[in-house]
Design a protein around this motif. Structure first.
Motif, PDB file in Angstrom:
ATOM      1  N   LEU B  10      11.541  -7.913  -9.002  1.00 45.51           N
ATOM      2  CA  LEU B  10      10.324  -7.254  -9.452  1.00 45.51           C
ATOM      3  C   LEU B  10      10.118  -5.950  -8.694  1.00 45.51           C
ATOM      4  O   LEU B  10      10.285  -5.911  -7.473  1.00 45.51           O
ATOM      5  CB  LEU B  10       9.116  -8.160  -9.200  1.00 45.51           C
ATOM      6  CG  LEU B  10       8.799  -9.158 -10.295  1.00 45.51           C
ATOM      7  CD1 LEU B  10       7.897 -10.253  -9.759  1.00 45.51           C
ATOM      8  CD2 LEU B  10       8.132  -8.466 -11.476  1.00 45.51           C
ATOM      9  N   HIS B  51       3.700   4.505   1.390  1.00 42.86           N
ATOM     10  CA  HIS B  51       3.459   3.488   0.361  1.00 42.86           C
ATOM     11  C   HIS B  51       4.660   2.564   0.160  1.00 42.86           C
ATOM     12  O   HIS B  51       4.748   1.874  -0.849  1.00 42.86           O
ATOM     13  CB  HIS B  51       3.038   4.178  -0.941  1.00 42.86           C
ATOM     14  CG  HIS B  51       1.721   4.885  -0.815  1.00 42.86           C
ATOM     15  ND1 HIS B  51       0.523   4.214  -0.782  1.00 42.86           N
ATOM     16  CD2 HIS B  51       1.417   6.204  -0.653  1.00 42.86           C
ATOM     17  CE1 HIS B  51      -0.464   5.091  -0.625  1.00 42.86           C
ATOM     18  NE2 HIS B  51       0.048   6.300  -0.549  1.00 42.86           N
ATOM     19  N   LYS B  52       5.565   2.586   1.143  1.00 39.94           N
ATOM     20  CA  LYS B  52       6.674   1.605   1.202  1.00 39.94           C
ATOM     21  C   LYS B  52       7.637   1.708   0.021  1.00 39.94           C
ATOM     22  O   LYS B  52       8.242   0.712  -0.398  1.00 39.94           O
ATOM     23  CB  LYS B  52       6.116   0.179   1.303  1.00 39.94           C
ATOM     24  CG  LYS B  52       5.256  -0.005   2.548  1.00 39.94           C
ATOM     25  CD  LYS B  52       4.558  -1.351   2.547  1.00 39.94           C
ATOM     26  CE  LYS B  52       3.483  -1.421   3.607  1.00 39.94           C
ATOM     27  NZ  LYS B  52       2.272  -2.116   3.197  1.00 39.94           N
ATOM     28  N   PRO B  68       7.510  -1.898  -3.861  1.00 38.25           N
ATOM     29  CA  PRO B  68       7.360  -3.357  -3.913  1.00 38.25           C
ATOM     30  C   PRO B  68       6.004  -3.797  -4.462  1.00 38.25           C
ATOM     31  O   PRO B  68       5.776  -4.995  -4.625  1.00 38.25           O
ATOM     32  CB  PRO B  68       7.502  -3.774  -2.441  1.00 38.25           C
ATOM     33  CG  PRO B  68       7.019  -2.592  -1.671  1.00 38.25           C
ATOM     34  CD  PRO B  68       7.369  -1.378  -2.488  1.00 38.25           C
ATOM     35  N   SER B  69       5.121  -2.852  -4.753  1.00 42.74           N
ATOM     36  CA  SER B  69       3.776  -3.180  -5.226  1.00 42.74           C
ATOM     37  C   SER B  69       3.329  -2.131  -6.234  1.00 42.74           C
ATOM     38  O   SER B  69       3.587  -0.928  -6.067  1.00 42.74           O
ATOM     39  CB  SER B  69       2.810  -3.216  -4.033  1.00 42.74           C
ATOM     40  OG  SER B  69       1.518  -2.754  -4.392  1.00 42.74           O
ATOM     41  N   VAL B  70       2.646  -2.568  -7.287  1.00 43.88           N
ATOM     42  CA  VAL B  70       2.150  -1.658  -8.318  1.00 43.88           C
ATOM     43  C   VAL B  70       1.044  -0.765  -7.757  1.00 43.88           C
ATOM     44  O   VAL B  70       1.004   0.437  -8.030  1.00 43.88           O
ATOM     45  CB  VAL B  70       1.610  -2.462  -9.528  1.00 43.88           C
ATOM     46  CG1 VAL B  70       1.118  -1.524 -10.609  1.00 43.88           C
ATOM     47  CG2 VAL B  70       2.675  -3.377 -10.089  1.00 43.88           C
ATOM     48  N   VAL B  71       0.151  -1.375  -6.985  1.00 47.10           N
ATOM     49  CA  VAL B  71      -0.963  -0.599  -6.417  1.00 47.10           C
ATOM     50  C   VAL B  71      -0.414   0.509  -5.516  1.00 47.10           C
ATOM     51  O   VAL B  71      -0.881   1.654  -5.568  1.00 47.10           O
ATOM     52  CB  VAL B  71      -1.940  -1.524  -5.644  1.00 47.10           C
ATOM     53  CG1 VAL B  71      -2.944  -0.710  -4.843  1.00 47.10           C
ATOM     54  CG2 VAL B  71      -2.670  -2.437  -6.624  1.00 47.10           C
ATOM     55  N   GLU B  72       0.598   0.191  -4.703  1.00 46.87           N
ATOM     56  CA  GLU B  72       1.186   1.206  -3.820  1.00 46.87           C
ATOM     57  C   GLU B  72       1.835   2.333  -4.634  1.00 46.87           C
ATOM     58  O   GLU B  72       1.745   3.506  -4.274  1.00 46.87           O
ATOM     59  CB  GLU B  72       2.235   0.581  -2.883  1.00 46.87           C
ATOM     60  CG  GLU B  72       1.684  -0.445  -1.903  1.00 46.87           C
ATOM     61  CD  GLU B  72       0.833   0.163  -0.786  1.00 46.87           C
ATOM     62  OE1 GLU B  72       0.735   1.391  -0.701  1.00 46.87           O
ATOM     63  OE2 GLU B  72       0.260  -0.624  -0.011  1.00 46.87           O
ATOM     64  N   ALA B  75      -0.955   4.478  -6.035  1.00 47.60           N
ATOM     65  CA  ALA B  75      -1.601   5.189  -4.919  1.00 47.60           C
ATOM     66  C   ALA B  75      -0.726   6.350  -4.458  1.00 47.60           C
ATOM     67  O   ALA B  75      -1.218   7.445  -4.166  1.00 47.60           O
ATOM     68  CB  ALA B  75      -1.868   4.213  -3.761  1.00 47.60           C
ATOM     69  N   THR B 105       6.191  -1.429 -14.477  1.00 48.85           N
ATOM     70  CA  THR B 105       6.576  -2.509 -13.569  1.00 48.85           C
ATOM     71  C   THR B 105       7.289  -3.603 -14.337  1.00 48.85           C
ATOM     72  O   THR B 105       7.063  -3.764 -15.539  1.00 48.85           O
ATOM     73  CB  THR B 105       5.357  -3.082 -12.818  1.00 48.85           C
ATOM     74  OG1 THR B 105       5.792  -4.107 -11.925  1.00 48.85           O
ATOM     75  CG2 THR B 105       4.326  -3.669 -13.766  1.00 48.85           C
ATOM     76  N   HIS B 142      -1.721  -0.650 -15.622  1.00 47.22           N
ATOM     77  CA  HIS B 142      -3.180  -0.472 -15.681  1.00 47.22           C
ATOM     78  C   HIS B 142      -3.893  -1.775 -15.321  1.00 47.22           C
ATOM     79  O   HIS B 142      -4.813  -1.790 -14.503  1.00 47.22           O
ATOM     80  CB  HIS B 142      -3.588   0.008 -17.076  1.00 47.22           C
ATOM     81  CG  HIS B 142      -5.065  -0.017 -17.308  1.00 47.22           C
ATOM     82  ND1 HIS B 142      -5.654  -0.911 -18.158  1.00 47.22           N
ATOM     83  CD2 HIS B 142      -6.071   0.714 -16.778  1.00 47.22           C
ATOM     84  CE1 HIS B 142      -6.970  -0.717 -18.147  1.00 47.22           C
ATOM     85  NE2 HIS B 142      -7.242   0.268 -17.330  1.00 47.22           N
ATOM     86  N   GLN B 144      -2.910  -4.158 -13.520  1.00 45.55           N
ATOM     87  CA  GLN B 144      -2.718  -4.520 -12.116  1.00 45.55           C
ATOM     88  C   GLN B 144      -3.541  -3.653 -11.170  1.00 45.55           C
ATOM     89  O   GLN B 144      -3.809  -4.052 -10.040  1.00 45.55           O
ATOM     90  CB  GLN B 144      -1.239  -4.351 -11.736  1.00 45.55           C
ATOM     91  CG  GLN B 144      -0.309  -5.339 -12.402  1.00 45.55           C
ATOM     92  CD  GLN B 144      -0.473  -6.730 -11.846  1.00 45.55           C
ATOM     93  OE1 GLN B 144      -0.614  -6.910 -10.650  1.00 45.55           O
ATOM     94  NE2 GLN B 144      -0.492  -7.718 -12.712  1.00 45.55           N
ATOM     95  N   GLY B 147      -9.672  -1.212 -10.804  1.00 45.59           N
ATOM     96  CA  GLY B 147     -10.620  -1.768  -9.837  1.00 45.59           C
ATOM     97  C   GLY B 147     -10.075  -1.806  -8.425  1.00 45.59           C
ATOM     98  O   GLY B 147     -10.792  -2.158  -7.491  1.00 45.59           O
ATOM     99  N   ARG B 148      -8.805  -1.490  -8.268  1.00 40.33           N
ATOM    100  CA  ARG B 148      -8.198  -1.565  -6.928  1.00 40.33           C
ATOM    101  C   ARG B 148      -7.924  -0.189  -6.337  1.00 40.33           C
ATOM    102  O   ARG B 148      -7.597  -0.089  -5.165  1.00 40.33           O
ATOM    103  CB  ARG B 148      -6.898  -2.376  -6.987  1.00 40.33           C
ATOM    104  CG  ARG B 148      -7.145  -3.801  -7.435  1.00 40.33           C
ATOM    105  CD  ARG B 148      -5.956  -4.719  -7.221  1.00 40.33           C
ATOM    106  NE  ARG B 148      -6.358  -6.068  -7.548  1.00 40.33           N
ATOM    107  CZ  ARG B 148      -5.874  -6.782  -8.567  1.00 40.33           C
ATOM    108  NH1 ARG B 148      -4.946  -6.267  -9.346  1.00 40.33           N
ATOM    109  NH2 ARG B 148      -6.316  -8.000  -8.806  1.00 40.33           N
ATOM    110  N   LEU B 149      -8.008   0.847  -7.161  1.00 41.85           N
ATOM    111  CA  LEU B 149      -7.822   2.215  -6.671  1.00 41.85           C
ATOM    112  C   LEU B 149      -8.906   3.089  -7.289  1.00 41.85           C
ATOM    113  O   LEU B 149      -9.401   2.793  -8.386  1.00 41.85           O
ATOM    114  CB  LEU B 149      -6.435   2.756  -7.075  1.00 41.85           C
ATOM    115  CG  LEU B 149      -5.234   2.173  -6.350  1.00 41.85           C
ATOM    116  CD1 LEU B 149      -3.941   2.666  -6.998  1.00 41.85           C
ATOM    117  CD2 LEU B 149      -5.233   2.535  -4.870  1.00 41.85           C
TER     118      LEU B 149
END
Lengths: 197, 197
Positions: B10, B51-52, B68-72, B75, B105, B142, B144, B147-149
C-alpha cells in the motif's frame, strides 16, 4: 490539523471474530478455547505470516490484523476461511467455530504498536456485516482486489455504519466523493473453474 | 492470480510534472534547469523528507514519489505548492515554474525500487487533470484526508482516464463499487481562517 502530530500509515485492516462465541463457550468452555488455540497455531498464524500480516491485538473472540497490502489481506482471509470450512466440515453444526471477517483499508494512526482511527472502526463494522464463515470488505478494498484474486464479490450496497464519522450517507444515487468506503461487498473464493457464480 | 508472485504494498502515490516544461526549456534551458535543481534542493526534497516520502524516480520534468500515508502525501503536496506560490510570485508569469500534482492511493507492485500498477497510472492521469500550481486527487484520497488537513476539495466528478483498466465508468448515477477511484477532487490549502468557502 498538523500531519506531524501522529504517525499515520497506510494499512489493510482485517477484523475478525468468532460467530456465536458466547454460545460456544457456554456449551464447552475448555474445548472451545483449546480448539481456538489450535486454529491459531495451525491455520491463522501461518497464513498471516505468509501474507506478511501483523497481529495487532486479540480479544476473547476477536482479532485485529494489519497488512501492508490489500491483496495480501484478502488473500489471507480467503485462505483462512477456506481452511476453516475444511477444518469444521466433520464437526456438528452447533459446535462449529466460524469466523466473520471484515476488511478495510486506509491511513491508520500507529501508537505503541496499536492502530486506531476511522479505517479500523470501519473494518470492525464490516466484520459485523459478514456472514458466519464469510468475508465483508469495503468498496475501496473491492476496487483494489478485483481481478487480482480468484474470488467473487457480491455488492451489498451502501451500508449505514453506526457511530460513524463523517455522517453516514443515505444510499442515494449521487454518491459524494469518498462514499465508496461505506459500500460493502461480500467475498467468496471461486470453487472450481466451471462453477457458475 | 497468486498474491505471492509479486510484492504488493500500500502506498500513496504522488506524480508531478512541470506545466509547460518544453516552453520553459525553449525560453531558457540552462536557467530553467538551474531553477528546477534549486527547487528540488530547497523546497521539494526537504518537504518529501519531512513527510516520510521516497522519491521513486525523476524524468526530465516529472517526479514520482511514494508515501506511507495518504495524509502525509497530501500535506507534502500542499506544502510544496504553497511554497512554490511564494517562490515564484516575483518571477514574470511566462517564466514561472509551476507544478501539477496528482495523488492516488492503492496497492502498488514494488520491483527493484520502482513501483508499478494501476494505482501509479491513475496518479499520473490525475496529475494531467490538475491545474498549473494545483493538486488533483482521487476520491479515495479525498475520503482519507477530509477533515484531517486544512484544505478544501472541489469535486470534479467522474473522470474518464484513458487506457484505464477496469474499463472506464461512464458517469451514470449508479456507481459500481470501486467507482470512487475514478472520481477526482481538486485540492487547495485554506488561506486564513476567515476565508469564505
Amino acid at each position: 490539523m498538523s500531519a506531524e502530530r501522529v504517525e499515520r500509515r497506510l494499512a489493510a485492516i482485517l477484523a475478525a471474530d468468532v460467530a456465536g462465541y458466547s454460545r460456544l463457550i457456554g456449551l464447552d468452555e475448555a474445548g472451545t478455547l483449546a480448539r481456538l488455540n489450535a486454529l491459531r497455531r495451525e491455520l491463522i498464524d501461518p497464513q498471516v505470516a505468509v501474507h506478511k500480516g501483523r497481529i495487532v491485538k486479540t480479544t476473547g473472540d476477536g482479532i485485529l490484523i494489519a497488512f501492508p497490502s490489500v491483496v495480501e489481506a484478502v488473500a489471507c482471509a480467503l485462505a483462512v476461511q477456506t481452511g476453516m470450512a475444511l477444518h469444521t466440515a466433520t464437526i456438528p453444526e452447533d459446535r462449529r467455530i466460524e469466523f466473520r471477517v471484515g476488511i478495510n483499508t486506509g491511513d491508520v494512526i500507529v501508537e505503541d504498536g496499536d492502530i486506531h482511527g476511522d479505517g479500523v472502526n470501519v473494518a470492525a463494522r464490516l466484520e459485523a456485516l459478514a456472514e458466519s464463515g464469510g468475508i465483508c470488505v469495503s468498496a475501496i478494498v473491492h476496487g483494489q482486489v478485483e481481478g487480482r484474486l480468484d474470488c467473487v464479490f457480491e455488492d451489498i450496497g451502501a451500508q449505514s455504519l453506526k457511530n460513524h464519522r463523517p455522517p453516514v450517507q443515505v444510499p442515494d444515487r449521487r454518491p459524494a466523493p469518498g462514499y465508496g468506503a461505506r459500500r460493502g461487498c461480500r467475498v467468496q473464493a471461486r470453487r472450481g473453474q466451471g462453477a457458475s457464480q
